[in-house]
Every structure is written in C-alpha cells, then in structure tokens.
Design a protein around this motif. Structure first.
Motif, PDB file in Angstrom:
ATOM      1  N   PHE A 168     -22.388  30.401   2.039  1.00  0.00           N
ATOM      2  CA  PHE A 168     -21.395  31.168   1.527  1.00  0.00           C
ATOM      3  C   PHE A 168     -20.189  31.043   2.377  1.00  0.00           C
ATOM      4  O   PHE A 168     -19.076  30.862   1.770  1.00  0.00           O
ATOM      5  N   GLY A 169     -20.146  31.271   3.574  1.00  0.00           N
ATOM      6  CA  GLY A 169     -19.098  31.184   4.469  1.00  0.00           C
ATOM      7  C   GLY A 169     -19.581  32.143   5.879  1.00  0.00           C
ATOM      8  O   GLY A 169     -20.462  32.628   5.841  1.00  0.00           O
ATOM      9  N   VAL A 170     -18.631  31.788   6.996  1.00  0.00           N
ATOM     10  CA  VAL A 170     -19.133  32.369   8.187  1.00  0.00           C
ATOM     11  C   VAL A 170     -18.018  32.852   9.014  1.00  0.00           C
ATOM     12  O   VAL A 170     -16.874  32.277   8.974  1.00  0.00           O
ATOM     13  N   GLY A 171     -18.057  33.968   9.741  1.00  0.00           N
ATOM     14  CA  GLY A 171     -17.070  33.949  10.753  1.00  0.00           C
ATOM     15  C   GLY A 171     -16.796  35.608  10.658  1.00  0.00           C
ATOM     16  O   GLY A 171     -17.490  36.319  10.167  1.00  0.00           O
ATOM     17  N   ASN A 172     -15.692  35.949  11.030  1.00  0.00           N
ATOM     18  CA  ASN A 172     -15.229  37.414  11.058  1.00  0.00           C
ATOM     19  C   ASN A 172     -14.552  37.784   9.985  1.00  0.00           C
ATOM     20  O   ASN A 172     -13.696  37.224   9.436  1.00  0.00           O
ATOM     21  N   PRO A 173     -15.071  39.060   9.433  1.00  0.00           N
ATOM     22  CA  PRO A 173     -14.744  39.191   8.018  1.00  0.00           C
ATOM     23  C   PRO A 173     -13.272  40.066   8.133  1.00  0.00           C
ATOM     24  O   PRO A 173     -12.741  40.101   7.015  1.00  0.00           O
ATOM     25  N   ALA A 195     -10.742  38.305   9.822  1.00  0.00           N
ATOM     26  CA  ALA A 195      -9.925  36.971  10.678  1.00  0.00           C
ATOM     27  C   ALA A 195      -8.627  37.138   9.947  1.00  0.00           C
ATOM     28  O   ALA A 195      -8.420  37.343   8.863  1.00  0.00           O
ATOM     29  N   ARG A 196      -7.876  36.853  10.574  1.00  0.00           N
ATOM     30  CA  ARG A 196      -6.364  36.608  10.483  1.00  0.00           C
ATOM     31  C   ARG A 196      -6.268  35.148  10.395  1.00  0.00           C
ATOM     32  O   ARG A 196      -5.008  34.670   9.499  1.00  0.00           O
ATOM     33  N   LEU A 197      -7.213  34.277  10.467  1.00  0.00           N
ATOM     34  CA  LEU A 197      -7.218  32.593  10.208  1.00  0.00           C
ATOM     35  C   LEU A 197      -8.387  32.326   9.474  1.00  0.00           C
ATOM     36  O   LEU A 197      -9.665  32.615   9.866  1.00  0.00           O
ATOM     37  N   MET A 198      -8.202  31.754   8.218  1.00  0.00           N
ATOM     38  CA  MET A 198      -9.237  31.294   7.504  1.00  0.00           C
ATOM     39  C   MET A 198      -9.232  29.818   7.206  1.00  0.00           C
ATOM     40  O   MET A 198      -8.146  29.281   6.971  1.00  0.00           O
ATOM     41  N   PHE A 199     -10.142  28.951   7.505  1.00  0.00           N
ATOM     42  CA  PHE A 199     -10.324  27.774   7.034  1.00  0.00           C
ATOM     43  C   PHE A 199     -11.002  27.702   5.703  1.00  0.00           C
ATOM     44  O   PHE A 199     -11.982  28.153   5.696  1.00  0.00           O
ATOM     45  N   VAL A 200     -10.700  26.519   5.019  1.00  0.00           N
ATOM     46  CA  VAL A 200     -11.255  26.351   3.730  1.00  0.00           C
ATOM     47  C   VAL A 200     -11.501  24.824   3.732  1.00  0.00           C
ATOM     48  O   VAL A 200     -10.424  24.143   3.711  1.00  0.00           O
ATOM     49  N   GLY A 201     -12.663  24.446   3.312  1.00  0.00           N
ATOM     50  CA  GLY A 201     -13.212  23.050   3.448  1.00  0.00           C
ATOM     51  C   GLY A 201     -13.517  22.889   1.843  1.00  0.00           C
ATOM     52  O   GLY A 201     -13.292  23.470   0.926  1.00  0.00           O
ATOM     53  N   GLU A 202     -14.057  21.561   1.769  1.00  0.00           N
ATOM     54  CA  GLU A 202     -14.604  21.225   0.342  1.00  0.00           C
ATOM     55  C   GLU A 202     -15.652  21.548  -0.266  1.00  0.00           C
ATOM     56  O   GLU A 202     -15.688  22.457  -1.212  1.00  0.00           O
ATOM     57  N   ALA A 203     -16.768  21.432   0.413  1.00  0.00           N
ATOM     58  CA  ALA A 203     -18.173  21.601  -0.018  1.00  0.00           C
ATOM     59  C   ALA A 203     -18.949  21.375   1.189  1.00  0.00           C
ATOM     60  O   ALA A 203     -18.711  20.523   1.948  1.00  0.00           O
ATOM     61  N   PRO A 204     -20.057  21.939   0.931  1.00  0.00           N
ATOM     62  CA  PRO A 204     -21.060  21.642   2.223  1.00  0.00           C
ATOM     63  C   PRO A 204     -21.636  20.397   2.105  1.00  0.00           C
ATOM     64  O   PRO A 204     -21.713  19.614   1.070  1.00  0.00           O
ATOM     65  N   GLY A 205     -22.011  19.771   3.082  1.00  0.00           N
ATOM     66  CA  GLY A 205     -22.588  18.638   3.540  1.00  0.00           C
ATOM     67  C   GLY A 205     -24.056  18.566   3.781  1.00  0.00           C
ATOM     68  O   GLY A 205     -24.567  19.660   3.535  1.00  0.00           O
ATOM     69  N   GLU A 242     -10.808  25.850  19.069  1.00  0.00           N
ATOM     70  CA  GLU A 242     -10.776  26.240  20.481  1.00  0.00           C
ATOM     71  C   GLU A 242      -9.663  25.821  21.061  1.00  0.00           C
ATOM     72  O   GLU A 242      -8.967  26.445  22.098  1.00  0.00           O
ATOM     73  N   ALA A 243      -8.675  24.721  20.631  1.00  0.00           N
ATOM     74  CA  ALA A 243      -7.641  24.188  21.224  1.00  0.00           C
ATOM     75  C   ALA A 243      -6.659  25.193  21.003  1.00  0.00           C
ATOM     76  O   ALA A 243      -5.667  25.332  21.735  1.00  0.00           O
ATOM     77  N   ILE A 244      -6.697  26.225  20.076  1.00  0.00           N
ATOM     78  CA  ILE A 244      -5.760  27.096  19.946  1.00  0.00           C
ATOM     79  C   ILE A 244      -6.202  28.529  20.464  1.00  0.00           C
ATOM     80  O   ILE A 244      -5.555  29.587  20.045  1.00  0.00           O
ATOM     81  N   GLY A 245      -6.993  28.459  21.464  1.00  0.00           N
ATOM     82  CA  GLY A 245      -7.464  29.669  22.124  1.00  0.00           C
ATOM     83  C   GLY A 245      -8.365  30.595  21.304  1.00  0.00           C
ATOM     84  O   GLY A 245      -8.508  31.697  21.718  1.00  0.00           O
ATOM     85  N   LEU A 246      -9.017  30.136  20.305  1.00  0.00           N
ATOM     86  CA  LEU A 246      -9.819  30.804  19.372  1.00  0.00           C
ATOM     87  C   LEU A 246     -11.416  30.368  19.278  1.00  0.00           C
ATOM     88  O   LEU A 246     -11.534  29.418  20.074  1.00  0.00           O
ATOM     89  N   THR A 247     -12.129  31.105  18.702  1.00  0.00           N
ATOM     90  CA  THR A 247     -13.562  30.815  18.579  1.00  0.00           C
ATOM     91  C   THR A 247     -14.026  30.953  17.205  1.00  0.00           C
ATOM     92  O   THR A 247     -13.361  31.414  16.398  1.00  0.00           O
ATOM     93  N   ARG A 248     -15.256  30.100  16.889  1.00  0.00           N
ATOM     94  CA  ARG A 248     -15.561  30.287  15.514  1.00  0.00           C
ATOM     95  C   ARG A 248     -15.813  31.576  14.937  1.00  0.00           C
ATOM     96  O   ARG A 248     -15.534  31.825  13.777  1.00  0.00           O
ATOM     97  N   ASP A 249     -16.264  32.616  15.755  1.00  0.00           N
ATOM     98  CA  ASP A 249     -16.723  33.783  15.349  1.00  0.00           C
ATOM     99  C   ASP A 249     -15.636  34.732  15.357  1.00  0.00           C
ATOM    100  O   ASP A 249     -15.498  35.854  14.780  1.00  0.00           O
ATOM    101  N   TYR A 262     -12.670  32.665  10.000  1.00  0.00           N
ATOM    102  CA  TYR A 262     -13.501  32.658   8.842  1.00  0.00           C
ATOM    103  C   TYR A 262     -13.363  31.191   8.222  1.00  0.00           C
ATOM    104  O   TYR A 262     -12.290  30.731   8.330  1.00  0.00           O
ATOM    105  N   ILE A 263     -14.718  30.724   8.001  1.00  0.00           N
ATOM    106  CA  ILE A 263     -14.763  29.509   7.538  1.00  0.00           C
ATOM    107  C   ILE A 263     -15.305  29.310   6.064  1.00  0.00           C
ATOM    108  O   ILE A 263     -16.558  29.959   6.212  1.00  0.00           O
ATOM    109  N   ALA A 264     -14.789  28.871   5.247  1.00  0.00           N
ATOM    110  CA  ALA A 264     -15.678  28.797   3.818  1.00  0.00           C
ATOM    111  C   ALA A 264     -15.248  27.493   3.232  1.00  0.00           C
ATOM    112  O   ALA A 264     -14.570  26.750   3.654  1.00  0.00           O
ATOM    113  N   ASN A 265     -15.878  27.245   2.010  1.00  0.00           N
ATOM    114  CA  ASN A 265     -15.472  26.026   1.252  1.00  0.00           C
ATOM    115  C   ASN A 265     -15.007  26.408  -0.216  1.00  0.00           C
ATOM    116  O   ASN A 265     -15.286  27.446  -0.634  1.00  0.00           O
ATOM    117  N   VAL A 266     -14.441  25.556  -0.995  1.00  0.00           N
ATOM    118  CA  VAL A 266     -14.095  25.792  -2.195  1.00  0.00           C
ATOM    119  C   VAL A 266     -15.342  25.875  -3.155  1.00  0.00           C
ATOM    120  O   VAL A 266     -15.231  26.808  -3.873  1.00  0.00           O
TER     121      VAL A 266
END
Ligand code: URA
Length: 236
Positions: free
Chosen positions: A81-86, A88-98, A121-128, A131-135
């Motif tokens: 489904f997706g993971v992280g902070n509901p 979040a002000r920053l969201m990453f969207v990938g293609e599909a689960p591997g 982490e390079a921009i001072g954040l953490t995964r949690d 928010y990270i999801a896929n198309v």
C-alpha cells in the motif's frame, strides 16, 4: 516506557506542540483548528483531519489480496500500500513493488529502497517522516513495467492517497512514475530539473534509485533535486 514517552514528546515537539495542559477544555479540539507546522519541515501538513477519508480507509478498501487487475493471477503475494507519515509534507512515488517489497508488504525495502533511505536522510529526514508509495500496488511478474490496464485500475488509489496526505512536495522516482503522474511520454531526462504543479503539490521528478545503483554518477543530479525539495520544505 519512559523511552517511549520521551520519543512521543520529541515527536510532538517536532510537530510544533510546545506543551501539554491538564485543563479539560483542551481535551476536545474543534475540527477547524489549524495544525501548526512548528519547526519540522517534513510533517504536520494541511487540514487532513477534515478530510472524510483516511489512508486506512483506502488500504482496507484495496485489501491485501486485491483482484481488480490481472496481477493477482501473475504471482504477486500481497498488495503493497504505502508507508510513512500520513501527514507527511514530502511524498515519494515509485513505480511498482519489486520482489522484496512483495514479500514484506512495504515499498522500497530492497537495495533501491536502502538507497532511497539514504537520499531521505541526506536532507535531514527519516523514512517515517515522509510518505512512500507506488503507482501500482502489486508486483508485476519479473519486475516488468506495469501495463496500461494495470495502471488505469490502480492509480486512482494513489491519487486518493495523495489527496488525503496533501503533501507539499511529491517526488516521482524515475521515468515510469513521472510519466504516469504527469500523463506524458517525455523522457525523464526532460522531466527532471523542472517543477510542476500537481494536485496542490509541487512535483519534482528525479531519477529512480535503481537507476542510481547502475549509474552512480547520476547521484549528483538527484542531490540537486533533493536540495530543491529541502528548500521548498524549509520555506514555510
Ligand atoms: N522500485 C519501485 O519503484 N518501488 C518499490 O517499492 C521498490 C522498487
């Protein structure tokens, strides 16, 4: 227990909460109350509490064994489904689960995911805190590209995730996610380096971490993109 409490208080202080009161009138909160961003650039976003739908609603509707497209017959083990902070002000969207994601039920947990974690982490954040999801929510066989009917069936759920989260910045990872969200066939080399208005967010396409594993020299462009993301998040 005290460690948990300390983590909780740290989390709330990052959300901008600078104290707690035992006064009973503080126990109820009017719906219209603004949620302050505090000094945390990554979470405590917009008026999510007023949105009728929650991420849990969407996740429940999809279910772990969705049968809405043919991927359910092609070897996937569960939806991712997706993971992280509901909020979040920053969201990453990938293609599909591997394969790793299909096994674990969480996006970006394989090698590309570990690199994504470092990028975050390079921009001072953490995964949690993001928010990270896929198309699409199911693994295509052999990690082939998602097919148009699969995207058409699944992407409305991503749009609903975006609308609930209301991130300030969305970063599509790689050609497929950028092209799907922007409804274009322009190559990623033309899309990255630019910003787009997208469903109330600023969309900043960048290269997929799996591409970076094969082409480490492209990390420099991704770092340029992430610095832009960080500046936007820090701007208010
Ligand atoms: N690649 C993606 O696009 N998404 C994942 O979740 C993992 C790898």
């Amino acid at each position: 227990m005290s460690r948990q409490l300390a983590d909780h208080l740290q989390y709330f202080s990052e959300l901008g909460v600078d104290g707690v009161s035992r006064d009973p009138k503080w126990r109820t909160r009017p719906n219209s109350q603004a949620t302050g961003g505090g000094d945390c650039p990554a979470d405590a976003g917009g008026p999510h509490e007023d949105a009728g739908e929650t991420l849990e609603d969407i996740k429940t509707e999809i279910g772990p064994a969705c049968t809405r497209c043919k991927l359910c017959t092609l070897g996937r083990s569960q939806t991712v489904f997706g993971v992280g902070n509901p909020r979040a002000r920053l969201m990453f969207v990938g293609e599909a689960p591997g394969e790793d994601e299909d096994q674990k039920g969480e996006p970006f947990v394989g090698r590309a995911g570990q690199l994504l974690t470092k990028i975050i982490e390079a921009i001072g954040l953490t995964r949690d805190r993001v928010y990270i999801a896929n198309v699409i929510k199911c693994r295509p066989p052999g990690n082939r590209n998602p097919e148009p009917d699969e995207v058409e069936t699944c992407e409305p759920y991503l749009f609903r995730q975006i609308d609930v989260i209301q991130p300030k910045v969305i970063v599509p990872l790689g050609k497929f996610a950028a092209q799907s969200l922007l409804r274009t066939v322009d190559p990623i080399t033309r899309l990255r380096g630019r910003q787009f208005d997208y469903r109330g967010a600023i969309l900043i396409p960048t290269f997929h971490p799996a591409y970076l594993l094969r082409n480490p020299s492209a990390k420099r462009e991704v770092w340029d993109d992430m610095k832009k993301v960080r500046a936007i998040l820090q701007a208010d």
